[in-house]
Every structure is written in C-alpha cells, then in structure tokens.
Design a protein around this motif. Structure first.
Motif, PDB file in Angstrom:
ATOM      1  N   VAL A  18       0.834  -1.206   0.000  1.00 32.48           N
ATOM      2  CA  VAL A  18       0.000   0.000   0.000  1.00 32.48           C
ATOM      3  C   VAL A  18       0.867   1.254   0.000  1.00 32.48           C
ATOM      4  N   ILE A  19       1.908   1.265   0.810  1.00 34.26           N
ATOM      5  CA  ILE A  19       2.784   2.434   0.888  1.00 34.26           C
ATOM      6  C   ILE A  19       3.471   2.683  -0.448  1.00 34.26           C
ATOM      7  N   ILE A  20       4.013   1.622  -1.050  1.00 33.93           N
ATOM      8  CA  ILE A  20       4.699   1.767  -2.339  1.00 33.93           C
ATOM      9  C   ILE A  20       3.728   2.246  -3.418  1.00 33.93           C
ATOM     10  N   VAL A  64       1.527   6.548  -6.966  1.00 32.41           N
ATOM     11  CA  VAL A  64       0.401   7.393  -7.366  1.00 32.41           C
ATOM     12  C   VAL A  64       0.714   8.870  -7.138  1.00 32.41           C
ATOM     13  N   VAL A  65       1.217   9.192  -5.950  1.00 34.02           N
ATOM     14  CA  VAL A  65       1.551  10.586  -5.639  1.00 34.02           C
ATOM     15  C   VAL A  65       2.656  11.102  -6.556  1.00 34.02           C
ATOM     16  N   GLY A  66       3.674  10.252  -6.781  1.00 39.29           N
ATOM     17  CA  GLY A  66       4.753  10.642  -7.683  1.00 39.29           C
ATOM     18  C   GLY A  66       4.253  10.862  -9.103  1.00 39.29           C
ATOM     19  N   GLY A  67       3.350   9.995  -9.551  1.00 43.31           N
ATOM     20  CA  GLY A  67       2.779  10.143 -10.887  1.00 43.31           C
ATOM     21  C   GLY A  67       1.960  11.410 -11.022  1.00 43.31           C
ATOM     22  N   TRP A 104      -3.982   5.596 -12.911  1.00 37.00           N
ATOM     23  CA  TRP A 104      -5.234   4.867 -12.721  1.00 37.00           C
ATOM     24  C   TRP A 104      -4.992   3.377 -12.553  1.00 37.00           C
ATOM     25  N   VAL A 105      -4.033   2.816 -13.291  1.00 38.49           N
ATOM     26  CA  VAL A 105      -3.729   1.384 -13.148  1.00 38.49           C
ATOM     27  C   VAL A 105      -3.290   1.076 -11.728  1.00 38.49           C
ATOM     28  N   VAL A 106      -2.309   1.818 -11.238  1.00 36.53           N
ATOM     29  CA  VAL A 106      -1.775   1.554  -9.896  1.00 36.53           C
ATOM     30  C   VAL A 106      -2.842   1.795  -8.839  1.00 36.53           C
TER      31      VAL A 106
END
Length: 220
Positions: free
Chosen positions: A13-15, A20-23, A200-202
């Motif tokens: 979950v953390i990764i 997501v945040v990085g993207g 969206w995938v992640v």
C-alpha cells in the motif's frame, strides 16, 4: 520474531501510494510546462521526425491501431475478454474491473481536457477529431486498460506469457505514436496520457487488492 502477515500488504500500500503521488506530481509538472518554448521545441522536433516516415502502408497501420484504441475497438476487445474470462478463467469480475478502469480513465480524461483546454496541433490531420488535445485520450485509455490487462496476465500461469506482455506493451506504444503520426496530438499529449493512465492502473489495482483483503478478513 513472529511473522507479521499484514506487513507485506502494508508495504504494498505504501509503495503504491508513493507511485500514485509521484505520478500525479509528474503529471502536474508536465502540465505546467505546456506553454514553455522548451517543450514546444521538443514537441515540434519529435513530431517532425515521426511524420517524416509517413507512407501509405504506415498510414494504414496507424489508422488501424488508433481505431483499436477507440470506442468500438474497446467494445470488441472487452467482448473477447468477456468470453475468455467466462470460459477460461471462470471469473467475470476481471472484465468488470477492466471496464471500471477504462471508464474512470475516459471520464477523467474528458474533465482534464476541458480544464486544461489545449488546442490540437496546427498540422495536417489524417483522421477527424472533435475534442481538445491534452492529455491524449487514446494514450490515457490505452495505458489504463491494456496496462491493467498486463497486470491481470501476470497473475495467471499463461503459456508464452512474455510474448503476450511484449505484444500488449507494443500495442500501447503504437496507439500513442499513432496519434502523433496522424497529426492529432503533440508528443507531450501522449506523455501526459500515459502518465495519467498509469496512475489509474496503480490506484485501481491498490483499491481492488484492499477490497479483496477486507472481504477475506471479514469472512475469517
């Protein structure tokens, strides 16, 4: 010294959230540079390089590929995927999940286009277009939908899985390149679409896993 069964899920979950945040940050950074001269030069040089290879055979190929990444193309692929899921995997939920990912990518793309309001390239269009330019809906939907299919394929022991993955990756890239080749998108449109689709995938994979975990824990 006791093995924590919840630790792997927590790490996952953390990764996933970091990705997501990085993207999202990467997408915002790219969006903020849309009107800069540097990005305009990159867009122009890449576009000129790609369209320099225009030929009747390549045009036919990229028109076909871009149709695969369009509405009716996804209907056909979803129909095939539904048959395979029901008769091979015996699970219909994967079709529902893939459809949801595609729907989220499509709706969010429409909202982003209207908010960012970037015009199409001012070069010859080899196909007709009616919507705005950034981010590319074809690139975003292709990355979201076929990217999610890649995730599903890796979950099963499918013969020659490497070839399936390579063909799917090539299809995603071909759909993105086709939009530049056909003159209807800037390269930065494609990059933004790929980034947003990957987010969206992640995100969806993370949500689907969490739902599965909570459902499993509630039954024990």
């Amino acid at each position: 010294h006791e093995y924590n069964t919840k630790l792997p899920y927590l790490i996952t979950v953390i990764i996933a959230l970091m990705v997501v945040v990085g993207g999202i940050n990467l997408f915002i950074e790219l969006t903020e540079t849309l009107k800069t001269e540097l990005l305009a030069r990159y867009d122009s040089s890449i576009t000129e390089y790609i369209i320099s290879y225009r030929s009747p055979s390549l045009t036919s190929y990229f028109k076909f590929v871009t149709n695969v990444g369009d509405f009716y193309g996804y209907l056909i692929v979803l129909g095939i995927f539904l048959v395979v899921s029901l008769f091979v995997f015996k699970r219909w939920k994967f079709v529902a999940q893939a459809t949801l990912v595609l729907a989220l990518a499509t709706v969010s793309n429409m909202m982003l286009k209207r908010f960012i309001d970037r015009a199409r390239p001012g070069i010859e269009h080899l196909v007709s277009v009616e919507t705005l330019s950034y981010p590319s809906g074809h690139a975003m939907s292709a990355m979201a939908f076929y990217g999610f299919l890649i995730f599903l394929v890796t979950k099963f022991d499918i013969h020659r899985i490497a070839k399936v993955l390579i063909l799917t990756v090539l299809l995603i890239l071909s759909i993105g390149i086709s939009r530049i080749y056909l003159g209807v998108h800037f390269p930065s449109d494609i990059a933004g679409g790929f980034i947003a689709g990957f987010i969206w995938v992640v995100f969806c994979v993370l949500v689907f896993y969490l739902i599965e975990i909570f459902r499993r824990d509630s039954q024990t």
